[in-house]
Enzyme design. Sequence first.
Site, PDB file in Angstrom:
ATOM      1  N   SER A 426      59.631  10.385  45.755  1.00 35.43           N
ATOM      2  CA  SER A 426      58.367  10.938  45.268  1.00 35.43           C
ATOM      3  C   SER A 426      57.326  10.979  46.367  1.00 35.43           C
ATOM      4  CB  SER A 426      57.859  10.155  44.057  1.00 35.43           C
ATOM      5  OG  SER A 426      58.046   8.792  44.223  1.00 35.43           O
ATOM      6  N   HIS A 447      62.727  16.741  42.965  1.00 33.65           N
ATOM      7  CA  HIS A 447      61.806  15.733  42.442  1.00 33.65           C
ATOM      8  C   HIS A 447      61.643  15.905  40.936  1.00 33.65           C
ATOM      9  CE1 HIS A 447      57.585  13.819  42.276  1.00 33.65           C
ATOM     10  NE2 HIS A 447      58.495  12.883  42.222  1.00 33.65           N
ATOM     11  N   GLU A 459      60.256  19.661  41.070  1.00 36.88           N
ATOM     12  CA  GLU A 459      59.786  20.183  42.355  1.00 36.88           C
ATOM     13  C   GLU A 459      60.982  20.263  43.302  1.00 36.88           C
ATOM     14  OE1 GLU A 459      55.136  18.853  42.741  1.00 36.88           O
ATOM     15  OE2 GLU A 459      56.618  17.286  43.066  1.00 36.88           O
ATOM     16  N   ASN A 497      51.914  15.190  42.153  1.00 37.18           N
ATOM     17  CA  ASN A 497      51.243  13.902  42.382  1.00 37.18           C
ATOM     18  C   ASN A 497      49.988  14.075  43.223  1.00 37.18           C
ATOM     19  OD1 ASN A 497      53.042  12.523  40.865  1.00 37.18           O
ATOM     20  ND2 ASN A 497      54.225  11.693  42.574  1.00 37.18           N
TER      21      ASN A 497
HETATM   22  P1  NAI Z   1      64.746   1.941  40.250  1.00 36.76           P
HETATM   23  O1  NAI Z   1      64.377   0.742  41.000  1.00 36.76           O
HETATM   24  O2  NAI Z   1      64.664   1.950  38.762  1.00 36.76           O
HETATM   25  O3  NAI Z   1      66.257   2.321  40.611  1.00 36.76           O
HETATM   26  C1  NAI Z   1      66.780   2.308  41.895  1.00 36.76           C
HETATM   27  C2  NAI Z   1      68.267   2.008  41.776  1.00 36.76           C
HETATM   28  O4  NAI Z   1      68.881   2.252  43.030  1.00 36.76           O
HETATM   29  C3  NAI Z   1      68.554   0.558  41.412  1.00 36.76           C
HETATM   30  O5  NAI Z   1      69.413   0.518  40.274  1.00 36.76           O
HETATM   31  C4  NAI Z   1      69.262   0.021  42.649  1.00 36.76           C
HETATM   32  O6  NAI Z   1      70.273  -0.942  42.335  1.00 36.76           O
HETATM   33  C5  NAI Z   1      69.883   1.283  43.215  1.00 36.76           C
HETATM   34  N1  NAI Z   1      70.229   1.184  44.632  1.00 36.76           N
HETATM   35  C6  NAI Z   1      69.519   0.637  45.633  1.00 36.76           C
HETATM   36  N2  NAI Z   1      70.194   0.758  46.787  1.00 36.76           N
HETATM   37  C7  NAI Z   1      71.348   1.403  46.510  1.00 36.76           C
HETATM   38  C8  NAI Z   1      72.456   1.812  47.288  1.00 36.76           C
HETATM   39  N3  NAI Z   1      72.507   1.582  48.585  1.00 36.76           N
HETATM   40  N4  NAI Z   1      73.461   2.428  46.676  1.00 36.76           N
HETATM   41  C9  NAI Z   1      73.424   2.673  45.343  1.00 36.76           C
HETATM   42  N5  NAI Z   1      72.407   2.290  44.572  1.00 36.76           N
HETATM   43  C10 NAI Z   1      71.368   1.671  45.134  1.00 36.76           C
HETATM   44  O7  NAI Z   1      63.904   3.122  40.876  1.00 36.76           O
HETATM   45  P2  NAI Z   1      63.444   4.503  40.231  1.00 36.76           P
HETATM   46  O8  NAI Z   1      62.136   4.344  39.589  1.00 36.76           O
HETATM   47  O9  NAI Z   1      64.564   5.063  39.465  1.00 36.76           O
HETATM   48  O10 NAI Z   1      63.189   5.395  41.521  1.00 36.76           O
HETATM   49  C11 NAI Z   1      64.235   5.928  42.272  1.00 36.76           C
HETATM   50  C12 NAI Z   1      63.707   7.012  43.175  1.00 36.76           C
HETATM   51  O11 NAI Z   1      63.093   8.022  42.381  1.00 36.76           O
HETATM   52  C13 NAI Z   1      62.642   6.564  44.161  1.00 36.76           C
HETATM   53  O12 NAI Z   1      62.811   7.281  45.345  1.00 36.76           O
HETATM   54  C14 NAI Z   1      61.352   6.939  43.475  1.00 36.76           C
HETATM   55  O13 NAI Z   1      60.309   7.155  44.370  1.00 36.76           O
HETATM   56  C15 NAI Z   1      61.747   8.227  42.806  1.00 36.76           C
HETATM   57  N6  NAI Z   1      60.964   8.630  41.650  1.00 36.76           N
HETATM   58  C16 NAI Z   1      60.537   7.715  40.727  1.00 36.76           C
HETATM   59  C17 NAI Z   1      59.807   8.119  39.610  1.00 36.76           C
HETATM   60  C18 NAI Z   1      59.394   7.129  38.579  1.00 36.76           C
HETATM   61  O14 NAI Z   1      58.623   7.521  37.672  1.00 36.76           O
HETATM   62  N7  NAI Z   1      59.844   5.915  38.613  1.00 36.76           N
HETATM   63  C19 NAI Z   1      59.461   9.541  39.408  1.00 36.76           C
HETATM   64  C20 NAI Z   1      60.012  10.418  40.406  1.00 36.76           C
HETATM   65  C21 NAI Z   1      60.695   9.963  41.482  1.00 36.76           C
END
Ligand code: NAI
Length: 666
Positions: A426, A447, A459, A497
């Site tokens: 993001s 995105h 996006e 954003n």
């Molecule tokens: P989250 O923390 O819920 O999930 C991340 C997951 O990635 C975790 O389950 C973790 O175990 C896994 N992970 C970490 N390293 C890994 C690897 N090497 N191999 C496989 N899995 C791995 O995070 P979330 O909120 O889902 O965010 C993920 C991405 O999406 C980030 O880049 C964030 O900026 C983006 N994003 C988040 C939004 C939100 O509202 N939370 C909205 C839009 C984008």
Amino acid sequence: MGNPIDLAPDLKHWRVLQDAEDLLWLIFDKADARVNVLSVEAMAELAQAMDVIEPVAASGSVKGLGMLSAKPGSYILGADISEFDTWDTEEQIAKGIRDAHALFARIENLPIPTAVGVDGMCLGGGFELALSFGTLIASKSDKTRLGFPEVQLGIFPGFGGTARILDRCGGQVGLTAMLTAKHYRASQAKALGMVDRLVPDGGHLRWAVRKALLSPRPRRKPPLMARLTRGPLRGMVAKKARQMTAAKARADHYPAPYAIIDHVLESGGSSAAMYKGEVARFPGLMLSNTAKNLRRVFFLQDRLKKEARGKFRARRVHVVGAGLMGGDIAAYCALQGLEVSLQDLDMDRIAPALKRAKRLFKKRLRGSAAQKAAEARLIPDVEGKHLARADVVIEAIVEKLEVKQKVFADIEAKARPDAILATNTSALPLADIAEGLKEPGRLVGLHFFNPVAQMPLVEVVYDPASHEDSVQAALAFAAQIKKTPLKVLSAKGFMVNRVLVPYMYKALEVVAAGTPKEKVDAALLQFGMPMGPIELLDQVGLDVGAYVGKTLGFEEGPGADLMQDLIDAGKLGMKTGQGFYTWKDRKAQRSLAEYEGQDLLTLAEEILQPLFDECQRAVDEGVVDDADLADVGVIFGTGFAPFRGGPLHYVANRDVAQRAATPKTV
Ligand code: NAI
């Protein structure tokens, strides 16, 4: 059909055929178009077709008139919305409506049996046309849908449909169909009385129509309840509908649903009054700013879909990261029929995503077979075995540059050379994530927004170094999974954003300066936002809000401090039961009643000003190609009041017309 004779060879869009069994067939095949729409020209030609049909029918030489579409799997999508803006006076529109009434009445009044066969979309004016035939037969094909989407464009059915739906189904069903804009499946439509007969698929239609013409049966009378809800219970039905509508939309923002209710209440007792009511009420709605702006949004969304067209079609998707976003992206893709593998560090981290996916399938898919099939399409894949077969690889792991770079080095090594490589970041610049790749131009951003299944926008992020075909493929993929794709340059906050965060912080600042948070939320609700900014922050989570704020440089200031104090006290919003508001059963405990009727527009505009400014800057800096795209992106990415036509459109027009946005005849 034997050797049919074409009775109207000069028509461009219609054919009138007489077959060996002395049946007439009216076939709609809009020239040079993939789908049928009732354009002004097509309506004028239909009148010419009736000039041919009427004398033949009156002569007693034919046994019936059947109507079909020549487009396979597609009936009629509705009137031609692109022509709506050419109507500019109430008189002109009223005449158009009267003409349409007269035209459809000519079909209804033919002295021979009439029947129409519907396969595929039968919407709006197309549905109204179908309702003017004696027998309406629909195919049970998965593509068949019948309904009135007009209210979503700020209008209501105006070709006599409001009268005919009440004739068939009564007040309750008719009102619900018009107010919800629901697209009914054929079997639902049959159960509600909209359709007389069903056939298994489009291939059976002609035969069924033929049968209906050769052995006509009188249409069954509407059931007692339908008659009552049109008669003595009409007032009660209208009252209930008004309450439900009031909970969803304000009359000053969206006059059409209220006009529909008033119309049914006042004129629902007689068809003649309904036709008159359409003529009286429709033109004002059609010319209202709300309807104009809703059409604008409709066309902009269409433009995004068209710009996303491409050859790329995905069958398999691999998602890395099964957290909040990755898990929901994977589930959503499986819901859309794709085969999806979902990778995370271990099975424990994937399991919650599978559980959420199951809930989503249950909610969105009919029947346990379809739900089970979707579950089977979503495969947990700790080792990433399926990555090498995927057409699209989406990374959604923690927002840390080094970790993302490492993961992408691995993805690039294993993925097919033609697969889309996408990140859901993001905030991180695309170029930084792509730095270590052999082919950095392959990387794009996809995105998604939270909650993934509900938010329409994606996006599609590119960088000057991105390969054009990778970006085009990513746009096509987003459209394939039924998202609205917006192409944005990789710049801080992308489009959504970038504009949303300054607006939220402005709201916080206003609260910090002493304005009650309830007043701030009430002002933005009154403006037309789906939710006030303070309530939204509570829903998103103050920790998440503060994090996103920091990535855009909002680390200090009264707004940031206010939020930080709550975070330090463990008050993170809805998820902890307390944030700015106290939360119970996912509802903020507060009353906005005190602000009802107050003019809060100045306050709303003050809080929205940073959003307006950032929109303009994003356009100036080329984040999106033009102001229209900024508008549609912000509408679909933030819920910005669609009836205002988008932030930049609003700013450009507010001083001219927006403040006097009430239609004249409603
Ligand atoms: P989250 O923390 O819920 O999930 C991340 C997951 O990635 C975790 O389950 C973790 O175990 C896994 N992970 C970490 N390293 C890994 C690897 N090497 N191999 C496989 N899995 C791995 O995070 P979330 O909120 O889902 O965010 C993920 C991405 O999406 C980030 O880049 C964030 O900026 C983006 N994003 C988040 C939004 C939100 O509202 N939370 C909205 C839009 C984008």
